[in-house]
Design a protein around this motif. Structure first.
Motif, PDB file in Angstrom:
ATOM      1  N   ALA A 219      21.003   4.143  -6.899  1.00  0.00           N
ATOM      2  CA  ALA A 219      20.078   3.808  -6.147  1.00  0.00           C
ATOM      3  C   ALA A 219      19.577   4.266  -5.473  1.00  0.00           C
ATOM      4  O   ALA A 219      18.086   4.425  -4.972  1.00  0.00           O
ATOM      5  CB  ALA A 219      21.333   3.091  -4.844  1.00  0.00           C
ATOM      6  N   SER A 220      19.401   6.013  -5.215  1.00  0.00           N
ATOM      7  CA  SER A 220      19.087   6.951  -4.610  1.00  0.00           C
ATOM      8  C   SER A 220      17.325   6.871  -5.540  1.00  0.00           C
ATOM      9  O   SER A 220      16.467   7.532  -4.613  1.00  0.00           O
ATOM     10  CB  SER A 220      19.103   8.280  -4.659  1.00  0.00           C
ATOM     11  N   LEU A 221      17.529   6.907  -7.231  1.00  0.00           N
ATOM     12  CA  LEU A 221      15.866   6.880  -7.508  1.00  0.00           C
ATOM     13  C   LEU A 221      15.377   5.693  -6.950  1.00  0.00           C
ATOM     14  O   LEU A 221      13.957   5.481  -7.424  1.00  0.00           O
ATOM     15  CB  LEU A 221      16.883   7.294  -8.441  1.00  0.00           C
ATOM     16  N   LEU A 222      16.246   4.473  -7.070  1.00  0.00           N
ATOM     17  CA  LEU A 222      15.509   3.366  -7.057  1.00  0.00           C
ATOM     18  C   LEU A 222      14.347   3.172  -5.485  1.00  0.00           C
ATOM     19  O   LEU A 222      13.649   2.614  -5.109  1.00  0.00           O
ATOM     20  CB  LEU A 222      16.513   2.516  -6.389  1.00  0.00           C
ATOM     21  N   ALA A 223      15.044   4.393  -4.297  1.00  0.00           N
ATOM     22  CA  ALA A 223      14.671   4.173  -2.960  1.00  0.00           C
ATOM     23  C   ALA A 223      13.507   4.947  -3.003  1.00  0.00           C
ATOM     24  O   ALA A 223      12.105   4.600  -2.737  1.00  0.00           O
ATOM     25  CB  ALA A 223      15.950   4.765  -1.841  1.00  0.00           C
ATOM     26  N   GLU A 224      13.041   6.140  -3.670  1.00  0.00           N
ATOM     27  CA  GLU A 224      12.175   6.865  -4.081  1.00  0.00           C
ATOM     28  C   GLU A 224      10.774   5.670  -4.681  1.00  0.00           C
ATOM     29  O   GLU A 224       9.688   6.471  -4.364  1.00  0.00           O
ATOM     30  CB  GLU A 224      12.536   7.506  -4.981  1.00  0.00           C
ATOM     31  N   ALA A 225      11.892   4.920  -5.616  1.00  0.00           N
ATOM     32  CA  ALA A 225      10.987   4.049  -6.287  1.00  0.00           C
ATOM     33  C   ALA A 225       9.765   3.380  -5.383  1.00  0.00           C
ATOM     34  O   ALA A 225       8.274   2.998  -6.125  1.00  0.00           O
ATOM     35  CB  ALA A 225      10.929   3.484  -7.192  1.00  0.00           C
ATOM     36  N   ILE A 226      10.151   3.042  -4.472  1.00  0.00           N
ATOM     37  CA  ILE A 226       9.020   2.616  -2.830  1.00  0.00           C
ATOM     38  C   ILE A 226       8.515   3.243  -2.186  1.00  0.00           C
ATOM     39  O   ILE A 226       8.346   2.541  -0.680  1.00  0.00           O
ATOM     40  CB  ILE A 226       9.950   1.130  -2.694  1.00  0.00           C
ATOM     41  N   LEU A 232       3.637   4.772  -8.458  1.00  0.00           N
ATOM     42  CA  LEU A 232       2.869   3.708  -8.759  1.00  0.00           C
ATOM     43  C   LEU A 232       1.655   4.132  -7.628  1.00  0.00           C
ATOM     44  O   LEU A 232       0.547   4.181  -7.379  1.00  0.00           O
ATOM     45  CB  LEU A 232       3.586   2.767  -7.732  1.00  0.00           C
ATOM     46  N   ALA A 233       2.026   5.118  -6.318  1.00  0.00           N
ATOM     47  CA  ALA A 233       1.281   4.983  -5.417  1.00  0.00           C
ATOM     48  C   ALA A 233       0.551   6.709  -5.808  1.00  0.00           C
ATOM     49  O   ALA A 233      -0.639   6.264  -5.773  1.00  0.00           O
ATOM     50  CB  ALA A 233       2.144   6.082  -4.059  1.00  0.00           C
ATOM     51  N   ARG A 234       1.096   6.910  -7.064  1.00  0.00           N
ATOM     52  CA  ARG A 234       0.537   9.129  -7.570  1.00  0.00           C
ATOM     53  C   ARG A 234      -0.519   7.409  -8.199  1.00  0.00           C
ATOM     54  O   ARG A 234      -1.922   7.943  -8.604  1.00  0.00           O
ATOM     55  CB  ARG A 234       1.284   9.251  -8.343  1.00  0.00           C
ATOM     56  N   ALA A 235      -0.398   7.040  -9.628  1.00  0.00           N
ATOM     57  CA  ALA A 235      -1.140   6.056 -10.014  1.00  0.00           C
ATOM     58  C   ALA A 235      -2.313   5.881  -9.652  1.00  0.00           C
ATOM     59  O   ALA A 235      -3.943   5.753 -10.174  1.00  0.00           O
ATOM     60  CB  ALA A 235      -0.133   5.547 -11.105  1.00  0.00           C
ATOM     61  N   PRO A 241       3.222   2.936  -2.269  1.00  0.00           N
ATOM     62  CA  PRO A 241       3.328   1.990  -3.998  1.00  0.00           C
ATOM     63  C   PRO A 241       3.231   0.714  -3.182  1.00  0.00           C
ATOM     64  O   PRO A 241       3.556  -0.378  -3.339  1.00  0.00           O
ATOM     65  CB  PRO A 241       4.340   1.996  -4.279  1.00  0.00           C
ATOM     66  N   ILE A 242       2.105   0.412  -2.390  1.00  0.00           N
ATOM     67  CA  ILE A 242       1.331  -0.907  -1.823  1.00  0.00           C
ATOM     68  C   ILE A 242       0.656  -1.472  -2.243  1.00  0.00           C
ATOM     69  O   ILE A 242      -0.450  -1.113  -1.987  1.00  0.00           O
ATOM     70  CB  ILE A 242       1.749  -1.056  -0.264  1.00  0.00           C
ATOM     71  N   VAL A 243       0.277  -2.582  -3.142  1.00  0.00           N
ATOM     72  CA  VAL A 243      -0.659  -3.248  -3.214  1.00  0.00           C
ATOM     73  C   VAL A 243      -1.549  -4.515  -2.684  1.00  0.00           C
ATOM     74  O   VAL A 243      -0.398  -5.144  -2.497  1.00  0.00           O
ATOM     75  CB  VAL A 243      -0.611  -3.353  -5.004  1.00  0.00           C
TER      76      VAL A 243
END
Length: 387
Positions: A219-226, A232-235, A241-243
């Motif tokens: 769960a903590s890793l998933l929180a970091e993903a958003i 996605l933001a780095r990419a 990470p919001i389009v």
């Protein structure tokens, strides 16, 4: 009045696709659990997708710390069950997801009809009458066609809402009593994959449990993903990470794009049906206002060939870093990518997603039924599981 009657009865579960009913039931002492029903569920279903309804239930859990356990009945695969667990669900109710398994004893003629089903065959009837009911609408089910005709007849006649709703409910119950119709949800699109991979109910239930535990443990890793600085933001080179989705007559303004970029998101200018002479100054102004920040354009791949070709040349000339293509073809994606424009493409079905991938596309936007504008036939959680 039904919930009031429960207040003095035995402990029970309350099932509903209406959030207001679930919220009221949560406050009745004798209610020991809730079953939230998404719009994609079979039979009597909700008016909101499970993805949306789950967020409402999560908010209810935050406002009611003593909320009774709640479950989701929609069309849920193992990964979806894990996501719902993170939202606070105690579990999921499986039905159509298991229909192809030998333990279900489904009739052979129905099995033949279901072998190639992807979920789009499960259709809602009676929604305008205030009582949506999802059935298997297929040539092998003449009763469903007759029920569809009855729903249209009642809708066309109009009249008092309570009376027409009651008439529709009576028609459905009579058809069910005759065995002439099979309630079925979009979970049939998940069924074949579960049968082919796991075979029987026991291993499937174990897989769902494992998926829930795996997601909870991360769960903590998933929180970091958003969060800020997510992958996605780095990419994309932006803070979050919001389009921002392209919206005609909303996000076709450079000032709007600049505001999105300033807030850390990735803005997308909607080109819609603009002609080349309109696009060139729009993109030039956006480029100037954004001043090196990442941005992109939203294009409609189904425009007339000549008009799309004009837009393509204008976009290639401006060279935005990114693009979103709706209703497009893999060849269009490949051309944009070849010019260094990272391109996302909308895919409303698993079949189209596979075609796009086979054609060279690598950035997909899954287009669920609950989104705005052009929508796909399947709800997002079903589409996610099948892709």
């Amino acid at each position: 009045h039904q919930l009031a009657a429960l207040d003095h009865g035995s402990p029970c579960l309350v099932e509903s696709g209406v959030f207001a009913v679930l919220e009221a039931a949560a406050r009745v002492p004798s209610v020991s659990g809730l079953i939230a029903v998404g719009e994609e569920a079979g039979g009597w279903c909700g008016s909101e997708a499970a993805f949306i309804l789950a967020q409402r239930m999560a908010a209810l859990g935050r406002s009611l710390p003593e909320l009774v356990p709640w479950f989701m009945r929609g069309a849920t695969g193992p990964e979806g069950a894990g996501a719902l667990a993170l939202a606070g669900a105690a579990g999921v109710v499986l039905s159509d997801e298991l229909i192809l398994l030998p333990e279900r004893g489904t009739e052979r003629r129905v099995l033949r009809a279901l072998e190639g089903a992807d979920g789009t065959e499960a259709v809602v009837l009676g929604a305008p009458l205030g009582a949506p009911y999802r059935v298997f609408l297929h040539p092998s089910q003449p009763g469903a066609r007759a029920l569809e005709a009855e729903a249209l007849r009642i809708e066309a006649r109009g009249g008092d809402g309570a009376r027409t709703r009651a008439e529709w409910i009576a028609a459905v119950e009579a058809t069910l009593a005759d065995g002439a119709v099979r309630p079925m949800g979009q979970g049939i699109g998940i069924a074949r994959g579960l049968r082919e991979k796991y075979g029987r109910i026991g291993p499937i239930v174990a897989t769902y449990r494992d998926a829930v535990q795996r997601v909870r443990s991360k769960a903590s890793l998933l929180a970091e993903a958003i969060g800020p600085e997510a992958a996605l933001a780095r990419a994309h080179g932006c803070a979050m990470p919001i389009v921002q989705g392209p919206m005609t007559r909303v996000s076709d303004r450079p000032g709007f794009a600049a505001a999105v970029a300033a807030a850390g998101g990735l803005p997308m200018l909607a080109l819609a049906a603009l002609r080349a002479e309109e696009i060139a100054p729009l993109l030039a102004e956006a480029k100037a206002q954004l001043d090196g920040k990442p941005w992109g354009v939203g294009m409609l791949g189904f425009l007339p060939t000549e008009q799309f070709a004009e837009q393509m040349e204008a976009v290639l000339s401006a060279a935005p870093p990114l693009a979103i293509l709706a209703g497009g073809r893999a060849g269009q994606v490949v051309r944009l990518e070849a010019e260094g424009i990272q391109t996302y493409v909308h895919t409303p079905t698993a079949q189209l997603a596979r075609l796009m991938i086979d054609g060279g596309a690598r950035r997909l936007i899954l287009e669920g039924r609950e989104c705005g504008g052009h929508v796909g036939p399947l709800h997002s959680m079903v589409l996610w599981e099948t892709v």
